[in-house]
Design a protein around this motif. Structure first.
Motif, PDB file in Angstrom:
ATOM      1  N   UNK A  56       0.825  -1.207   0.000  1.00 34.12           N
ATOM      2  CA  UNK A  56       0.000   0.000   0.000  1.00 34.12           C
ATOM      3  C   UNK A  56       0.864   1.263   0.000  1.00 34.12           C
ATOM      4  N   UNK A  57       1.934   1.256   0.774  1.00 33.14           N
ATOM      5  CA  UNK A  57       2.806   2.434   0.897  1.00 33.14           C
ATOM      6  C   UNK A  57       3.414   2.822  -0.453  1.00 33.14           C
ATOM      7  N   UNK A  58       3.503   1.858  -1.383  1.00 31.66           N
ATOM      8  CA  UNK A  58       4.054   2.113  -2.717  1.00 31.66           C
ATOM      9  C   UNK A  58       2.956   2.156  -3.776  1.00 31.66           C
ATOM     10  N   UNK A  59       1.739   2.517  -3.351  1.00 35.29           N
ATOM     11  CA  UNK A  59       0.583   2.572  -4.266  1.00 35.29           C
ATOM     12  C   UNK A  59       0.373   1.228  -4.959  1.00 35.29           C
ATOM     13  N   UNK A  60       0.480   0.169  -4.184  1.00 32.33           N
ATOM     14  CA  UNK A  60       0.224  -1.215  -4.588  1.00 32.33           C
ATOM     15  C   UNK A  60       1.221  -1.739  -5.617  1.00 32.33           C
ATOM     16  N   UNK A  61       2.405  -1.166  -5.627  1.00 30.82           N
ATOM     17  CA  UNK A  61       3.488  -1.723  -6.436  1.00 30.82           C
ATOM     18  C   UNK A  61       4.418  -2.505  -5.521  1.00 30.82           C
ATOM     19  N   UNK A  62       5.052  -3.551  -6.029  1.00 33.05           N
ATOM     20  CA  UNK A  62       6.015  -4.291  -5.208  1.00 33.05           C
ATOM     21  C   UNK A  62       7.264  -3.450  -4.942  1.00 33.05           C
TER      22      UNK A  62
END
Length: 75
Positions: A56-62
């Motif tokens: 979530x902290x990375x806008x749902x990117x790994x």
């Protein structure tokens, strides 16, 4: 958020939620009290699972995607 001038580290509660989330994620595969003297292949699998999990902290990117982009942009 405060900066400890003697140690040059950030202190305070600003990073606590992310840190707690990371601990919980790690505990999925390595519960408390687990002997960390484990097979390197198993550890690499766990590392890959954690690094490729959307956050979530990375806008749902790994995290791996974010890291790759940062490395590519700073060459």
């Amino acid at each position: 958020m405060m900066v400890d001038q003697k140690r040059w580290r950030v202190t305070g509660g600003a990073f606590r939620p992310t840190n707690e989330q990371n601990n919980a994620t790690l505990r999925r595969w390595l519960p408390k009290g687990t002997n960390l003297n484990i097979d390197p292949v198993r550890l690499a699998i766990i590392e890959d699972l954690i690094n490729t999990m959307p956050r979530r902290i990375h806008r749902w990117q790994p995290a791996q995607t974010i890291y790759t982009k940062l490395c590519r942009d700073h060459q």
